[in-house]
Motif scaffolding. Structure first.
Motif, mmCIF file in Angstrom:
data_model
loop_
_atom_site.group_PDB
_atom_site.id
_atom_site.type_symbol
_atom_site.label_atom_id
_atom_site.label_comp_id
_atom_site.label_asym_id
_atom_site.label_seq_id
_atom_site.Cartn_x
_atom_site.Cartn_y
_atom_site.Cartn_z
ATOM 1 N N ILE A 1 0.827 -1.198 0.000
ATOM 2 C CA ILE A 1 0.000 0.000 0.000
ATOM 3 C C ILE A 1 0.868 1.257 0.000
ATOM 4 O O ILE A 1 0.563 2.244 -0.667
ATOM 5 N N CYS A 2 2.006 1.194 0.680
ATOM 6 C CA CYS A 2 2.845 2.381 0.775
ATOM 7 C C CYS A 2 3.451 2.726 -0.578
ATOM 8 O O CYS A 2 3.547 3.902 -0.940
ATOM 9 N N PHE A 3 3.848 1.698 -1.322
ATOM 10 C CA PHE A 3 4.406 1.949 -2.656
ATOM 11 C C PHE A 3 3.341 2.530 -3.580
ATOM 12 O O PHE A 3 3.618 3.447 -4.373
ATOM 13 N N ALA A 4 2.110 2.039 -3.450
ATOM 14 C CA ALA A 4 1.019 2.584 -4.251
ATOM 15 C C ALA A 4 0.778 4.053 -3.921
ATOM 16 O O ALA A 4 0.610 4.890 -4.816
ATOM 17 N N LEU A 5 0.809 4.390 -2.641
ATOM 18 C CA LEU A 5 0.607 5.775 -2.227
ATOM 19 C C LEU A 5 1.749 6.666 -2.700
ATOM 20 O O LEU A 5 1.533 7.782 -3.180
ATOM 21 N N TYR A 6 2.943 6.140 -2.541
ATOM 22 C CA TYR A 6 4.147 6.878 -2.937
ATOM 23 C C TYR A 6 4.117 7.163 -4.438
ATOM 24 O O TYR A 6 4.347 8.299 -4.872
ATOM 25 N N ASN A 7 3.737 6.177 -5.227
ATOM 26 C CA ASN A 7 3.637 6.375 -6.669
ATOM 27 C C ASN A 7 2.527 7.342 -7.040
ATOM 28 O O ASN A 7 2.710 8.214 -7.895
ATOM 29 N N ALA A 8 1.377 7.185 -6.410
ATOM 30 C CA ALA A 8 0.244 8.039 -6.751
ATOM 31 C C ALA A 8 0.532 9.489 -6.376
ATOM 32 O O ALA A 8 0.206 10.417 -7.134
ATOM 33 N N SER A 9 1.159 9.676 -5.251
ATOM 34 C CA SER A 9 1.502 11.037 -4.832
ATOM 35 C C SER A 9 2.458 11.688 -5.819
ATOM 36 O O SER A 9 2.268 12.837 -6.225
ATOM 37 N N ARG A 10 3.465 10.921 -6.253
ATOM 38 C CA ARG A 10 4.415 11.486 -7.214
ATOM 39 C C ARG A 10 3.763 11.713 -8.572
ATOM 40 O O ARG A 10 4.032 12.701 -9.256
ATOM 41 N N ALA A 11 2.875 10.794 -8.977
ATOM 42 C CA ALA A 11 2.212 10.940 -10.272
ATOM 43 C C ALA A 11 1.332 12.196 -10.289
ATOM 44 O O ALA A 11 1.331 12.957 -11.260
ATOM 45 N N LEU A 12 0.599 12.413 -9.211
ATOM 46 C CA LEU A 12 -0.272 13.579 -9.177
ATOM 47 C C LEU A 12 0.535 14.870 -9.066
ATOM 48 O O LEU A 12 0.201 15.874 -9.706
ATOM 49 N N THR A 13 1.587 14.842 -8.280
ATOM 50 C CA THR A 13 2.437 16.033 -8.184
ATOM 51 C C THR A 13 3.040 16.359 -9.551
ATOM 52 O O THR A 13 3.117 17.525 -9.941
ATOM 53 N N SER B 1 1.317 9.249 2.112
ATOM 54 C CA SER B 1 2.610 8.706 1.707
ATOM 55 C C SER B 1 3.687 9.082 2.725
ATOM 56 O O SER B 1 4.481 8.232 3.141
ATOM 57 N N LEU C 1 3.096 7.126 6.077
ATOM 58 C CA LEU C 1 3.510 5.720 6.031
ATOM 59 C C LEU C 1 5.025 5.594 5.951
ATOM 60 O O LEU C 1 5.613 4.720 6.587
ATOM 61 N N TYR D 1 13.565 4.417 3.128
ATOM 62 C CA TYR D 1 12.466 3.736 2.446
ATOM 63 C C TYR D 1 12.753 3.507 0.959
ATOM 64 O O TYR D 1 12.551 2.386 0.464
ATOM 65 N N ILE E 1 -5.996 3.027 -5.593
ATOM 66 C CA ILE E 1 -4.937 4.036 -5.673
ATOM 67 C C ILE E 1 -4.066 3.784 -6.893
ATOM 68 O O ILE E 1 -3.686 4.710 -7.609
ATOM 69 N N SER F 1 -3.386 6.256 -10.024
ATOM 70 C CA SER F 1 -2.004 6.504 -10.416
ATOM 71 C C SER F 1 -1.805 6.255 -11.916
ATOM 72 O O SER F 1 -1.248 7.089 -12.636
ATOM 73 N N VAL G 1 -3.693 8.825 -14.072
ATOM 74 C CA VAL G 1 -3.035 10.139 -14.065
ATOM 75 C C VAL G 1 -1.833 10.139 -15.004
ATOM 76 O O VAL G 1 -1.611 11.085 -15.756
ATOM 77 N N ARG G 2 -1.079 9.053 -14.973
ATOM 78 C CA ARG G 2 0.087 8.983 -15.852
ATOM 79 C C ARG G 2 -0.326 8.911 -17.327
ATOM 80 O O ARG G 2 0.329 9.472 -18.199
#
Lengths: 150, 150
Positions: free
Chosen positions: A15-27, B23, B26, B41, B137, B141, B144-145
């Motif tokens: 889940i953390c990798f998914a969040l990390y990716n989604a956050s970067r994709a949206l940014t 993100s 976590l 991480y 999520i 992601s 968005v990409r």
DNA sequence: TTCTTTTTCATTGTGCACAATTTAACGGCG
DNA sequence: CGCCGTTAAATTGTGCACAATGAAAAAGAA
């Protein structure tokens, strides 16, 4: 589909990798929208607080954005350098620094008008789904912070 | 509750801010678990790929983690400095650098055994909910990409 | 083959995040 | 008053992210 163990250590299961990716994709999706305004995404977040809530101390900004002075001090200095905010020590408490929008900082708000709808559109979700997802993510976020170990 | 406009620009309404916070929350939750191993991480993510898929080029790591050489080159150098991986130019293509786990890097895997269950527990969700949320999520992601502007 | 383009990685520079420390100001408290 | 613990920002140092550039090797075109 192969059966997965109860708690998988696989990268794509996390889940953390998914969040990390989604956050970067949206940014990254924000970037071409904010670049013309000369803003980064964290700078845009700081301006959102100032636009919504008016003059704020660094402490208040930090509480709203979950950031500390180590991040905000240089960020605010750059906003000041861009002529968007001013910084002033509070007369009643010389420890606190009040950050106030300049005319230019205030006017910049109008130029951000279309950003939200573009971002929402890019997610591919309708508004009810988007709100539901946002609330779920916020719940996870809050729960993770609550269960932080001392 | 005040009625909200169709697409609210308010900070707390934004899906991106929720993702950004979650993100960071976590990642912060991982920190005390990874610190004893001397890992950050992103370094842990890189090791996950190597543990799962064996020796990988920088390009392959970058594809799996969505990171470029500007991020990975110094990260891998630090893993090498910690004695966890080696770097070697491929004889058949001298442009590529193959990253291979050392004995120490391989053994480190055992010490990460309990991490996933601790993180999952900290989210406050059960596994089905966690998987559903992760998939949602990941969908956002990916969408968005895909809708990135040229 | 020679020239050109592409690929792969490294490097440089900017801007976060965040831990740890420092500085200055505030608030008691004796 | 002087002393002391607390608080608000700033500073320092490390490690990502990411754009832009550079360098070397490979692949293709002429």
């Amino acid at each position: 589909m192969s059966p997965s163990p109860a708690v998988s250590p696989l990268l794509d299961d996390q889940i953390c990798f998914a969040l990390y990716n989604a956050s970067r994709a949206l940014t990254a999706r924000y970037r071409p929208l904010l670049d013309p305004l000369g803003l980064t995404y964290p700078q845009y977040l700081a301006l959102l607080v100032l636009w919504e809530e008016g003059p704020s101390t660094v402490l208040h900004l930090g509480e709203r954005l979950m950031l500390d002075s180590g991040t905000l001090s240089p960020l605010v200095r750059r906003l000041e350098g861009a002529g968007l905010v001013t910084r002033m020590r509070l007369p009643e408490d010389e420890r606190s620094v009040l950050i106030t929008l300049t005319e230019a900082g205030d006017r910049l708000r109008e130029r951000t008008a279309g950003i939200q709808s573009q971002i929402c559109g890019a997610t591919g979700l309708d508004l009810p789904d988007l709100h539901a997802l946002r609330d779920q993510i916020a719940d996870v976020s809050a729960h993770v912070r609550e269960t932080a170990q001392p």
